[in-house]
Write a protein that holds these residues in place. Structure first.
Motif, PDB file in Angstrom:
ATOM      1  N   ILE B  17       0.837  -1.206   0.000  1.00 52.88           N
ATOM      2  CA  ILE B  17       0.000   0.000   0.000  1.00 52.88           C
ATOM      3  C   ILE B  17       0.868   1.250   0.000  1.00 52.88           C
ATOM      4  N   GLY B  18       1.928   1.188   0.814  1.00 51.71           N
ATOM      5  CA  GLY B  18       2.831   2.339   0.897  1.00 51.71           C
ATOM      6  C   GLY B  18       3.512   2.613  -0.429  1.00 51.71           C
ATOM      7  N   LEU B  19       3.906   1.546  -1.110  1.00 52.37           N
ATOM      8  CA  LEU B  19       4.588   1.728  -2.389  1.00 52.37           C
ATOM      9  C   LEU B  19       3.640   2.344  -3.418  1.00 52.37           C
ATOM     10  N   GLY B  22       3.279   5.834  -2.642  1.00 49.94           N
ATOM     11  CA  GLY B  22       4.495   6.487  -3.108  1.00 49.94           C
ATOM     12  C   GLY B  22       4.459   6.716  -4.603  1.00 49.94           C
ATOM     13  N   GLY B  23       3.844   5.760  -5.298  1.00 48.05           N
ATOM     14  CA  GLY B  23       3.729   5.915  -6.735  1.00 48.05           C
ATOM     15  C   GLY B  23       2.946   7.170  -7.109  1.00 48.05           C
ATOM     16  N   THR B  24       1.866   7.429  -6.385  1.00 45.32           N
ATOM     17  CA  THR B  24       1.092   8.636  -6.700  1.00 45.32           C
ATOM     18  C   THR B  24       1.930   9.886  -6.404  1.00 45.32           C
ATOM     19  N   TYR B  25       2.663   9.853  -5.306  1.00 42.87           N
ATOM     20  CA  TYR B  25       3.497  11.010  -5.008  1.00 42.87           C
ATOM     21  C   TYR B  25       4.563  11.195  -6.082  1.00 42.87           C
ATOM     22  N   ALA B  26       5.140  10.057  -6.511  1.00 45.79           N
ATOM     23  CA  ALA B  26       6.198  10.137  -7.514  1.00 45.79           C
ATOM     24  C   ALA B  26       5.656  10.761  -8.788  1.00 45.79           C
ATOM     25  N   PRO B 248      15.125   9.833 -10.752  1.00 45.96           N
ATOM     26  CA  PRO B 248      15.067   8.519 -10.099  1.00 45.96           C
ATOM     27  C   PRO B 248      15.067   8.619  -8.584  1.00 45.96           C
ATOM     28  N   TRP B 249      15.865   9.539  -8.029  1.00 41.74           N
ATOM     29  CA  TRP B 249      15.879   9.671  -6.585  1.00 41.74           C
ATOM     30  C   TRP B 249      14.563  10.238  -6.055  1.00 41.74           C
ATOM     31  N   THR B 250      13.899  11.026  -6.895  1.00 40.68           N
ATOM     32  CA  THR B 250      12.592  11.527  -6.481  1.00 40.68           C
ATOM     33  C   THR B 250      11.625  10.359  -6.323  1.00 40.68           C
ATOM     34  N   VAL B 251      11.714   9.416  -7.246  1.00 37.64           N
ATOM     35  CA  VAL B 251      10.852   8.245  -7.142  1.00 37.64           C
ATOM     36  C   VAL B 251      11.174   7.471  -5.866  1.00 37.64           C
ATOM     37  N   VAL B 252      12.471   7.315  -5.616  1.00 33.79           N
ATOM     38  CA  VAL B 252      12.875   6.627  -4.389  1.00 33.79           C
ATOM     39  C   VAL B 252      12.326   7.356  -3.171  1.00 33.79           C
ATOM     40  N   GLY B 253      12.500   8.672  -3.208  1.00 33.33           N
ATOM     41  CA  GLY B 253      12.017   9.480  -2.091  1.00 33.33           C
ATOM     42  C   GLY B 253      10.521   9.335  -1.915  1.00 33.33           C
ATOM     43  N   ALA B 254       9.804   9.312  -3.047  1.00 31.14           N
ATOM     44  CA  ALA B 254       8.353   9.195  -2.976  1.00 31.14           C
ATOM     45  C   ALA B 254       7.959   7.846  -2.373  1.00 31.14           C
ATOM     46  N   MET B 255       8.644   6.790  -2.792  1.00 28.46           N
ATOM     47  CA  MET B 255       8.346   5.466  -2.251  1.00 28.46           C
ATOM     48  C   MET B 255       8.584   5.436  -0.747  1.00 28.46           C
ATOM     49  N   PHE B 256       9.714   6.011  -0.393  1.00 27.88           N
ATOM     50  CA  PHE B 256      10.069   6.056   1.025  1.00 27.88           C
ATOM     51  C   PHE B 256       8.995   6.800   1.800  1.00 27.88           C
ATOM     52  N   LEU B 257       8.570   7.925   1.253  1.00 30.10           N
ATOM     53  CA  LEU B 257       7.549   8.728   1.906  1.00 30.10           C
ATOM     54  C   LEU B 257       6.244   7.962   2.036  1.00 30.10           C
ATOM     55  N   TYR B 263       3.204   2.838   7.208  1.00 29.66           N
ATOM     56  CA  TYR B 263       3.554   1.925   8.303  1.00 29.66           C
ATOM     57  C   TYR B 263       2.941   2.290   9.648  1.00 29.66           C
ATOM     58  N   PRO B 264       3.044   3.580  10.042  1.00 24.24           N
ATOM     59  CA  PRO B 264       2.524   3.914  11.374  1.00 24.24           C
ATOM     60  C   PRO B 264       1.058   3.539  11.528  1.00 24.24           C
ATOM     61  N   ARG B 265       0.337   3.492  10.415  1.00 21.36           N
ATOM     62  CA  ARG B 265      -1.086   3.196  10.518  1.00 21.36           C
ATOM     63  C   ARG B 265      -1.331   1.738  10.900  1.00 21.36           C
ATOM     64  N   ALA B 266      -0.288   0.920  10.780  1.00 23.85           N
ATOM     65  CA  ALA B 266      -0.432  -0.450  11.257  1.00 23.85           C
ATOM     66  C   ALA B 266      -0.426  -0.486  12.778  1.00 23.85           C
ATOM     67  N   PHE B 267       0.142   0.536  13.374  1.00 27.79           N
ATOM     68  CA  PHE B 267       0.296   0.532  14.823  1.00 27.79           C
ATOM     69  C   PHE B 267      -0.599   1.523  15.540  1.00 27.79           C
ATOM     70  N   PHE B 268      -0.909   2.611  14.852  1.00 26.93           N
ATOM     71  CA  PHE B 268      -1.708   3.637  15.495  1.00 26.93           C
ATOM     72  C   PHE B 268      -3.025   3.822  14.772  1.00 26.93           C
ATOM     73  N   ASN B 269      -3.991   4.240  15.523  1.00 30.91           N
ATOM     74  CA  ASN B 269      -5.328   4.316  14.968  1.00 30.91           C
ATOM     75  C   ASN B 269      -5.630   5.605  14.218  1.00 30.91           C
ATOM     76  N   GLY B 270      -5.022   6.683  14.660  1.00 30.19           N
ATOM     77  CA  GLY B 270      -5.428   7.969  14.116  1.00 30.19           C
ATOM     78  C   GLY B 270      -5.008   8.151  12.666  1.00 30.19           C
ATOM     79  N   ALA B 271      -5.854   8.840  11.935  1.00 32.14           N
ATOM     80  CA  ALA B 271      -5.545   9.086  10.532  1.00 32.14           C
ATOM     81  C   ALA B 271      -4.473  10.150  10.402  1.00 32.14           C
ATOM     82  N   GLY B 272      -4.323  10.949  11.439  1.00 30.50           N
ATOM     83  CA  GLY B 272      -3.402  12.065  11.317  1.00 30.50           C
ATOM     84  C   GLY B 272      -1.946  11.672  11.335  1.00 30.50           C
ATOM     85  N   VAL B 273      -1.677  10.421  11.706  1.00 25.05           N
ATOM     86  CA  VAL B 273      -0.275  10.021  11.828  1.00 25.05           C
ATOM     87  C   VAL B 273       0.466  10.167  10.515  1.00 25.05           C
TER      88      VAL B 273
END
Lengths: 334, 300, 257
Positions: B17-19, B22-26, B248-257, B263-273
């Motif tokens: 899901i994160g990737l 990230g694709g949309t951000y990229a 290319p690094w922008t894509v990497v950065g976007a994926m990372f972002l 990930y935090p949403r797996a652990f925390f409930n709030g959408a704001g995380v």
């Protein structure tokens, strides 16, 4: 007549008009007038940051929001019922703290990247801090806080006209203080930093301290505007303090000019009365945003100074009055 | 914000899901980086151009019922036109002025585009997005994650854009001209490069990418006059991680972002995380990547 | 004890050794000259003393205190003032405002006093203004008090910068090419002014310039810098006839020709 007397007379005349005209208006228009006064205070907050230091900020409404929500949380019906006279100063302090925190990373950024930072702060606040679920006891979540009007010397300011006068008085007070700062040591120091950081520090100025001070004071004034806004409208909803509002006020400042107190007043009137005018002529209020965008683009492409200030300059030249020192227009910074 | 105990089990699917996020951000960041690289301007209106072009596609494909692909091409054409107008009439006359001036102008354009779209198509209403690709998905082998074809397309198109543009810049005449103009417009002129044409081309290409991004992304998020603008900060952060120059690094950065927000949403409930993460990352990249005194290109 | 001791200062920019083991000292009450061809490292040395640059090696001691690590504004508070080769005036402010900035930096009043125009703030402001006006009078700039600094001629701007530095009430004044852009008459005026400043305010000066006339007339002692190294020193007469110095300058003239 000399410059100082002319200025004094026009200020007094302005105040008289500002007090008198709304006395004949319906309450709806008086509320617009109050909103204009409050917007003018917000513009003054940008004045401190931009006109003095040359830094740009796209998150003034975020700071206003901090002030508004403090008042809402502490004085609202759902909240603690504290007096406005306690929650308002706290709101100002909280907003000032926000400004201080934003100022820290801002120290090493300038121009473009400072703009990005402030935009990021505004968007970050919208998406996180002010979002439902993050800090509902502060922001109110989906239930807007409803602070009530304050009481001044035993007189409850519920009538719109009385609150308008209160807001006007606040604007005049802030204008007075900002003016004093500008012509005194603070204004000189900040302008010096803007002109040449190297020279300023060689003259003994601690750049960090002063830049942080500028951010803090600017945010505090914005917080004041926010608190007044909360009480004028009677409800605090985070959506009213979003980044689009911040961008709008920044755009108005570029268009109207930031260097003078008159342009703050004009800007405040512009923000609230132009959409009203559009509404009256049957035109969709969205046109205001469109017009603002067009003015902004045209302004920067064609004219180097903010429209109102240029007008002021021209009028002053006509009457033979000079200007003591020079504040930088945002359009000159750009 | 409660902590979810089942956090770790969600990681594999959240990675996917994160990737995709990230694709949309990229995709959103691609055009931004190209425009910045060549003309030195950070186009704050990028989301607005994407939004407006997507509305054109919407008008054609949804309102008028023409095939989606026609809508896409119309969007691309609209994007290129807007990019050209912005560059030709509001950037070129200001050569030599500080970069910040031009950025504020793009903010003006953002207001114009947003108000314009609101006036033409209605500001707050929900609009059915343009579906280029089937909304069906497939199940990722070994997990319970379903990836939509539209999500996957976004990711692939982002990667294609990144590498195609990188190749364009490196191996073609136009690309070399663009790099020359980016480094030193005056010398570029000496070499006979038409700085104006090249700069206009970069704006048109960047805006076209924005249009494609808009059409692809809108099915995945709310489609209104506001939503694409909000992506702008994530796009910027990704672009900053790519140091505003490397696609290319922008894509990497976007994926990372994207992953860092998910990930935090797996652990925390709030959408704001997610938003908090985005904001903190933006702060960090700004603070870390930009030394005191760095201001990109001061005048462009 | 010397006022300023420069010891083994070296600084490298990329492949260029801008300063190489430079050592000299400045006595109290002296007007010391530092000359050398373009690129010799003079402004770099100034930047090290005023805190804008950090040397790779060596120490700078002022009144017995090591200046390492002290920021520029801290050095100003110790009494080190400086003018700039490329004129760093606050161009959009008036001449008077320019001079009041260093006085503001040293003033005690805060923003609150400023904003509310408290009596103490008003008093300090008035005192500062008087001081600045006095300096303007001393420098013959009174008629330009309210003029926007950036609109003045170069010669006058240099004097404003000098006035601004004087308002710091410094003990040490670093003058970076104060004659740049001045014609012969203005330079002669400056050469006469410097000793007068020393006499009147008790300021020690370190002067860097190309202009031989200025340096010969105003300085008590001269050091010569070439390619970051000290190649000669002595009273003006001795240095001007030193073959090494002539060669260093002639070498430069040859390149130009």
């Amino acid at each position: 007549m000399n410059a100082i007397n002319a200025r004094r007379i026009s200020v007094v005349a302005g105040i008289v008009l500002a007090v008198a005209i709304p006395a004949f208006m319906a309450d709806y228009y008086r509320s617009l007038a109050a909103l204009s006064a409050i917007a003018a205070i917000l513009i003054l907050s940008l004045n401190v940051l931009t006109g003095f230091v040359g830094q740009i900020s796209f998150c003034q409404y975020t700071f206003a929001g901090l002030g508004a929500m403090t008042v809402g949380a502490l004085s609202g019906a759902q909240g603690h019922h504290w007096s406005f006279w306690i929650s308002m100063p706290l709101g100002v302090l909280f907003a000032a703290l926000g400004g201080f925190l934003v100022g820290i990373p801002a120290l090493r950024l300038s121009g473009l990247f400072l703009a990005i930072l402030t935009l990021g702060v505004a968007l970050g606040a919208d998406r996180y801090l002010f979002a439902n679920g993050t800090w509902n006891s502060f922001t109110g979540g989906v239930n807007p806080r409803t602070p009530s009007r304050p009481t001044l010397f035993g007189y409850h300011l519920t009538s719109q006209y009385s609150f308008y006068l209160f807001a006007l008085a606040a604007f005049l007070l802030v204008a007075f203080l900002v003016w004093n700062l500008r012509v005194g040591k603070t204004g000189r120091v900040l302008r010096a930093i803007r002109e040449s950081e190297v020279a300023a520090s060689t003259m003994g100025l601690n750049l960090i301290k002063w830049k942080l001070a500028a951010f803090t004071v600017s945010a505090g004034i914005a917080g004041l505007a926010g608190g007044l806004l909360a009480v004028q409208i009677g409800s605090v909803s985070p959506a009213s303090y979003d980044f689009l509002h911040s961008i709008t006020v920044a755009a108005v400042v570029v268009v109207a000019g930031v260097g003078s107190l008159a342009s703050a007043a004009v800007g405040g009137i512009f923000i609230w009365w132009l959409p009203e005018l559009l509404r009256h002529t049957g035109v969709n209020a969205q046109f205001f945003q469109l017009i603002l965008g067009l003015l902004l683009v045209v302004q920067l492409v064609i004219a180097p100074q903010g429209g109102v200030v240029k007008l002021e300059h021209d009028l002053k030249r006509v009457f033979g009055l000079g200007r003591r020192g020079q504040d930088l227009e945002l359009a000159e910074v750009l | 914000m409660g902590i979810l105990a089942s956090g770790w089990a969600l990681i594999p699917s959240f990675t996917v899901i994160g990737l995709v996020l990230g694709g949309t951000y990229a995709l959103a960041a691609m055009g931004l980086v190209l425009i910045y690289r060549v003309s030195g301007v950070l186009n704050f209106a990028q989301g607005g151009i994407a939004m407006f072009s997507t509305f054109i596609a919407y008008q054609i494909a949804v309102k008028w019922g023409l095939p989606s692909i026609v809508g896409l091409f119309a969007a691309i054409a609209a994007g290129m036109l807007i990019g050209y107008v912005v560059e030709r009439f509001t950037m070129r006359p200001l050569t030599g002025r500080p970069a910040l001036t031009k950025v504020v102008i793009t903010i003006g354009w953002l207001l114009i585009l947003q108000a314009g779209a609101g006036l033409i198509w209605g500001a707050t209403s929900y609009h059915a997005p343009v579906h280029l690709v089937s909304r069906n998905g497939f199940r990722l082998v070994g997990t319970s994650v379903i990836i939509g074809y539209d999500q996957l397309t976004t990711l692939i198109v982002a990667l294609v854009f990144a590498f195609a543009t990188a190749a364009l810049l490196k191996y073609t005449m136009l690309g070399t001209s663009m790099r020359a103009v980016a480094d030193d417009p005056d010398t570029g002129k000496l070499w006979g490069i038409s700085v104006n044409r090249v700069t206009a081309a970069s704006w048109m290409a960047g805006s076209a990418m924005a249009a494609v991004a808009g059409v692809l992304i809108t099915p995945l998020i709310n489609f209104n006059t506001y939503s694409l603008t909000l992506i702008v900060i994530d796009a910027f952060t990704a672009a900053l991680i790519g140091r505003l120059t490397s696609l290319p690094w922008t894509v990497v950065g976007a994926m990372f972002l994207g992953i860092a927000e998910t990930y935090p949403r797996a652990f925390f409930n709030g959408a704001g995380v997610s938003s908090l993460v985005a904001f903190l990352l933006m702060l960090v990249t700004l603070a870390v990547l930009f030394r005191p005194g760095f201001s990109g290109r001061r005048t462009v | 004890m010397a006022m300023l001791e420069i010891k083994d200062i070296s600084i490298r920019f990329g492949g260029v050794q801008a300063l190489d083991d430079v050592t000299f000292s400045l006595k109290h009450g002296e007007i010391l000259g530092l000359i050398g061809p373009n690129g010799a490292g003079k402004t770099t040395l100034f930047n090290c003393v005023s805190g804008v640059l950090k040397p790779n090696n060596g120490t700078i001691t002022y009144e017995g205190q090591n200046l390492a690590g002290l920021k520029t504004d801290a050095r100003a508070h110790l009494g080190i003032a400086r003018t700039f080769q490329n004129l760093q005036l606050f161009g959009s402010m008036t001449v008077l405002e320019n001079l009041m900035v260093p006085l503001d930096a040293f003033a005690k009043r805060g923003m609150v006093g400023d904003a509310f125009k408290l009596p103490r703030a008003r008093y300090e402001e008035r005192k500062a203004e008087e001081h600045a006006r006095a300096i303007l009078h001393f420098l013959g700039l009174s008629e330009h008090t309210e003029t926007i600094a950036g609109s003045l001629s170069v010669g006058l701007q240099r004097r404003v910068e000098l006035g601004r530095a004087l308002c710091l009430q410094p003990k040490l004044l670093l003058l970076d090419e104060p004659a740049a852009g001045l014609d012969a008459a203005e330079t002669a005026e400056l050469a006469a002014l410097l000793p007068e400043i020393r006499a009147r305010f008790g300021i020690t000066m370190l002067l860097v310039d190309h202009d031989m006339a200025l340096v010969m007339k105003a300085c008590d002692y001269i050091y010569v810098l070439d390619f970051g190294k000290l190649i000669s020193e002595g009273p003006p007469q001795r240095v001007s006839s030193d073959p090494l110095v002539v060669k260093a300058y002639l070498g430069e003239a040859e390149e130009v020709a």
